[in-house]
Design a protein around this motif. Structure first.
Motif, PDB file in Angstrom:
ATOM      1  N   LEU A   1       0.493   6.669 -18.638  1.00  0.00           N
ATOM      2  CA  LEU A   1       0.037   5.285 -18.590  1.00  0.00           C
ATOM      3  C   LEU A   1       0.393   4.675 -17.243  1.00  0.00           C
ATOM      4  CD1 LEU A   1       0.881   3.830 -22.116  1.00  0.00           C
ATOM      5  CD2 LEU A   1      -1.148   5.046 -21.336  1.00  0.00           C
ATOM      6  N   GLU A   2      -0.623   4.233 -16.545  1.00  0.00           N
ATOM      7  CA  GLU A   2      -0.446   3.632 -15.215  1.00  0.00           C
ATOM      8  C   GLU A   2      -0.942   2.199 -15.243  1.00  0.00           C
ATOM      9  OE1 GLU A   2       0.719   3.708 -12.285  1.00  0.00           O
ATOM     10  OE2 GLU A   2       0.552   5.655 -11.302  1.00  0.00           O
ATOM     11  N   ASP A   3      -0.271   1.350 -14.484  1.00  0.00           N
ATOM     12  CA  ASP A   3      -0.739  -0.031 -14.365  1.00  0.00           C
ATOM     13  C   ASP A   3      -2.011  -0.103 -13.532  1.00  0.00           C
ATOM     14  OD1 ASP A   3       0.626   0.779 -12.066  1.00  0.00           O
ATOM     15  OD2 ASP A   3       1.794  -1.059 -11.862  1.00  0.00           O
ATOM     16  N   ILE A   4      -1.969   0.547 -12.358  1.00  0.00           N
ATOM     17  CA  ILE A   4      -3.092   0.397 -11.428  1.00  0.00           C
ATOM     18  C   ILE A   4      -3.245   1.631 -10.554  1.00  0.00           C
ATOM     19  CG2 ILE A   4      -1.626  -0.759  -9.695  1.00  0.00           C
ATOM     20  CD1 ILE A   4      -4.084  -2.598  -9.114  1.00  0.00           C
ATOM     21  N   ILE A   5      -4.477   1.994 -10.296  1.00  0.00           N
ATOM     22  CA  ILE A   5      -4.767   3.068  -9.345  1.00  0.00           C
ATOM     23  C   ILE A   5      -5.447   2.423  -8.147  1.00  0.00           C
ATOM     24  CG2 ILE A   5      -5.877   5.287  -8.971  1.00  0.00           C
ATOM     25  CD1 ILE A   5      -6.066   5.562 -12.002  1.00  0.00           C
ATOM     26  N   ASP A   6      -4.806   2.576  -6.994  1.00  0.00           N
ATOM     27  CA  ASP A   6      -5.358   1.971  -5.781  1.00  0.00           C
ATOM     28  C   ASP A   6      -5.946   3.090  -4.927  1.00  0.00           C
ATOM     29  OD1 ASP A   6      -5.931   0.522  -3.543  1.00  0.00           O
ATOM     30  OD2 ASP A   6      -3.962  -0.361  -3.291  1.00  0.00           O
ATOM     31  N   SER A   7      -5.141   3.707  -4.062  1.00  0.00           N
ATOM     32  CA  SER A   7      -5.653   4.842  -3.284  1.00  0.00           C
ATOM     33  C   SER A   7      -5.739   6.089  -4.159  1.00  0.00           C
ATOM     34  CB  SER A   7      -4.732   5.118  -2.092  1.00  0.00           C
ATOM     35  OG  SER A   7      -3.501   5.641  -2.545  1.00  0.00           O
ATOM     36  N   GLY A   8      -4.965   6.117  -5.250  1.00  0.00           N
ATOM     37  CA  GLY A   8      -4.950   7.276  -6.125  1.00  0.00           C
ATOM     38  C   GLY A   8      -3.939   8.328  -5.692  1.00  0.00           C
ATOM     39  N   LEU A   9      -3.263   8.079  -4.573  1.00  0.00           N
ATOM     40  CA  LEU A   9      -2.329   9.068  -4.029  1.00  0.00           C
ATOM     41  C   LEU A   9      -1.124   9.294  -4.925  1.00  0.00           C
ATOM     42  CD1 LEU A   9      -2.464   7.936  -0.287  1.00  0.00           C
ATOM     43  CD2 LEU A   9      -3.365  10.075  -1.218  1.00  0.00           C
ATOM     44  N   THR A  10      -0.584   8.204  -5.464  1.00  0.00           N
ATOM     45  CA  THR A  10       0.578   8.311  -6.341  1.00  0.00           C
ATOM     46  C   THR A  10       0.234   9.131  -7.581  1.00  0.00           C
ATOM     47  OG1 THR A  10       1.286   6.098  -5.621  1.00  0.00           O
ATOM     48  CG2 THR A  10       2.347   6.999  -7.589  1.00  0.00           C
ATOM     49  N   LEU A  11      -0.883   8.795  -8.185  1.00  0.00           N
ATOM     50  CA  LEU A  11      -1.301   9.467  -9.412  1.00  0.00           C
ATOM     51  C   LEU A  11      -1.625  10.936  -9.176  1.00  0.00           C
ATOM     52  CD1 LEU A  11      -1.839   8.997 -12.372  1.00  0.00           C
ATOM     53  CD2 LEU A  11      -4.207   8.508 -11.803  1.00  0.00           C
TER      54      LEU A  11
ATOM     55  N   ASN B   1     -11.050  -5.215  -4.578  1.00  0.00           N
ATOM     56  CA  ASN B   1      -9.959  -4.760  -3.720  1.00  0.00           C
ATOM     57  C   ASN B   1      -9.091  -5.917  -3.237  1.00  0.00           C
ATOM     58  OD1 ASN B   1      -8.429  -2.883  -2.468  1.00  0.00           O
ATOM     59  ND2 ASN B   1      -9.871  -2.465  -0.815  1.00  0.00           N
ATOM     60  N   GLU B   2      -8.386  -6.545  -4.150  1.00  0.00           N
ATOM     61  CA  GLU B   2      -7.426  -7.572  -3.754  1.00  0.00           C
ATOM     62  C   GLU B   2      -6.111  -7.302  -4.459  1.00  0.00           C
ATOM     63  OE1 GLU B   2      -9.184 -11.340  -4.723  1.00  0.00           O
ATOM     64  OE2 GLU B   2      -9.731 -10.737  -6.740  1.00  0.00           O
ATOM     65  N   PHE B   3      -5.029  -7.803  -3.873  1.00  0.00           N
ATOM     66  CA  PHE B   3      -3.709  -7.551  -4.450  1.00  0.00           C
ATOM     67  C   PHE B   3      -3.532  -8.408  -5.692  1.00  0.00           C
ATOM     68  CE2 PHE B   3       0.903  -7.529  -4.847  1.00  0.00           C
ATOM     69  CZ  PHE B   3       1.151  -6.171  -4.671  1.00  0.00           C
ATOM     70  N   VAL B   4      -3.191  -7.763  -6.803  1.00  0.00           N
ATOM     71  CA  VAL B   4      -3.032  -8.495  -8.059  1.00  0.00           C
ATOM     72  C   VAL B   4      -1.597  -8.426  -8.573  1.00  0.00           C
ATOM     73  CG1 VAL B   4      -5.443  -8.264  -8.764  1.00  0.00           C
ATOM     74  CG2 VAL B   4      -3.814  -6.471  -9.398  1.00  0.00           C
TER      75      VAL B   4
ATOM     76  N   SER C   1       0.830  -1.202   0.000  1.00  0.00           N
ATOM     77  CA  SER C   1       0.000   0.000   0.000  1.00  0.00           C
ATOM     78  C   SER C   1       0.862   1.249   0.000  1.00  0.00           C
ATOM     79  CB  SER C   1      -0.947   0.009   1.204  1.00  0.00           C
ATOM     80  OG  SER C   1      -0.242   0.363   2.360  1.00  0.00           O
ATOM     81  N   SER C   2       0.320   2.347  -0.515  1.00  0.00           N
ATOM     82  CA  SER C   2       1.130   3.554  -0.615  1.00  0.00           C
ATOM     83  C   SER C   2       0.665   4.625   0.349  1.00  0.00           C
ATOM     84  CB  SER C   2       1.140   4.080  -2.045  1.00  0.00           C
ATOM     85  OG  SER C   2      -0.067   4.731  -2.334  1.00  0.00           O
ATOM     86  N   SER C   3       1.561   5.585   0.637  1.00  0.00           N
ATOM     87  CA  SER C   3       1.292   6.597   1.652  1.00  0.00           C
ATOM     88  C   SER C   3       0.970   7.957   1.063  1.00  0.00           C
ATOM     89  CB  SER C   3       2.526   6.733   2.547  1.00  0.00           C
ATOM     90  OG  SER C   3       3.615   7.202   1.760  1.00  0.00           O
TER      91      SER C   3
ATOM     92  N   ARG D   1      -8.210  -0.237 -12.012  1.00  0.00           N
ATOM     93  CA  ARG D   1      -8.588   0.681 -10.934  1.00  0.00           C
ATOM     94  C   ARG D   1      -9.261  -0.104  -9.825  1.00  0.00           C
ATOM     95  NH1 ARG D   1     -12.464   5.663 -12.321  1.00  0.00           N
ATOM     96  NH2 ARG D   1     -13.888   3.948 -12.778  1.00  0.00           N
ATOM     97  N   LYS D   2      -8.824   0.159  -8.585  1.00  0.00           N
ATOM     98  CA  LYS D   2      -9.427  -0.491  -7.416  1.00  0.00           C
ATOM     99  C   LYS D   2     -10.484   0.424  -6.797  1.00  0.00           C
ATOM    100  CE  LYS D   2      -5.686  -3.545  -5.958  1.00  0.00           C
ATOM    101  NZ  LYS D   2      -4.774  -3.850  -4.832  1.00  0.00           N
ATOM    102  N   PRO D   3     -11.385  -0.151  -5.990  1.00  0.00           N
ATOM    103  CA  PRO D   3     -12.516   0.634  -5.443  1.00  0.00           C
ATOM    104  C   PRO D   3     -12.112   1.837  -4.606  1.00  0.00           C
ATOM    105  CG  PRO D   3     -12.756  -1.714  -4.911  1.00  0.00           C
ATOM    106  CD  PRO D   3     -11.447  -1.564  -5.594  1.00  0.00           C
TER     107      PRO D   3
END
Ligand code: XMP
Ligand code: MG
Length: 189
Positions: A108-118, A160-163, A85-87, A140-142
């Motif tokens: 181009l992003e692989d995955i957006i989880d929390s969206g914080l990085t993006l 919402n699972e780690f892929v 997970s990211s901070s 994109r995760k929920p």
């Protein structure tokens, strides 16, 4: 190892819990996204910015599916946090090689989880005066709904699972898998 072990699972077979998105599903979705982007950017030259390392496979397939001229740049960022997970605290490991002033930039992003990085990345790139700045994310995760990040192109909304696979890693492994899947719980132990 046995000849069968070098099949499409690259020998990772025993670690895989289930396949979430097959090679064919990914290919079809990329064709769909590429057709959309080709139409939206007709007459323009696009600068693809791939976020290392996860987006490498996606970028390679996506760029070939596009029917417009594109240039490629890469950026590597690290977000402090745990392995899964990211901070939101982001550090640039590798910056773009060129100025993007006046360019039509598509991240181009692989995955957006929390969206914080993006969210951090868009602020950073937006400050460099591109002609336009959009995002195309394969997954994109929920949780991504919690942060307001404008993402124009999305491949798949996933649970919402780690892929892992198709560029995505766990401890730097599994990026080379042609599909996206989940790992058995014992792999994390
Ligand atoms: P945020 O939460 O900032 O995180 O949107 C995005 C980054 O976190 C990593 N990430 C994953 N990596 N499988 C992975 O291999 C996953 O399920 C996963 N979820 C988040 C990834 O580096 C992504 O750029
Ligand atoms: Mg990773």
């Amino acid at each position: 190892s046995a000849p069968g072990a070098l099949g499409p699972d690259h020998g990772y077979g025993p670690d895989i819990d289930h396949v979430l998105l097959s090679e064919e599903q990914i290919r079809d979705k990329i064709a769909e996204l590429a057709a959309q982007v080709t139409a939206d950017y007709a007459g323009k030259e696009v600068l693809l910015v791939g976020v290392l390392k996860g987006a490498v496979l996606f970028m390679s397939d996506f760029a070939r599916a596009l029917q417009i001229p594109t240039q490629m740049e890469f950026m590597a960022v690290s977000s402090y946090g745990s392995a899964t997970s990211s901070s939101g605290v982001v550090r640039i490991l590798k910056d773009l090689d060129r100025d993007i002033t006046g360019k039509h930039v598509l991240v181009l992003e692989d995955i957006i989880d929390s969206g914080l990085t993006l969210s951090w990345l868009l602020k950073n790139l937006g400050g460099r005066s591109p002609a336009s700045l959009e995002v195309c994310a394969l997954l994109r995760k929920p949780d991504a709904v919690k942060v307001e990040v404008p993402v124009k192109y999305i491949g798949f909304d996933i649970p919402n699972e780690f892929v892992i696979g198709y560029g995505l890693d766990y401890a730097e492994r599994y990026r080379d898998l042609p599909y996206i899947g989940t790992l058995k719980p014992e792999v994390y132990q």
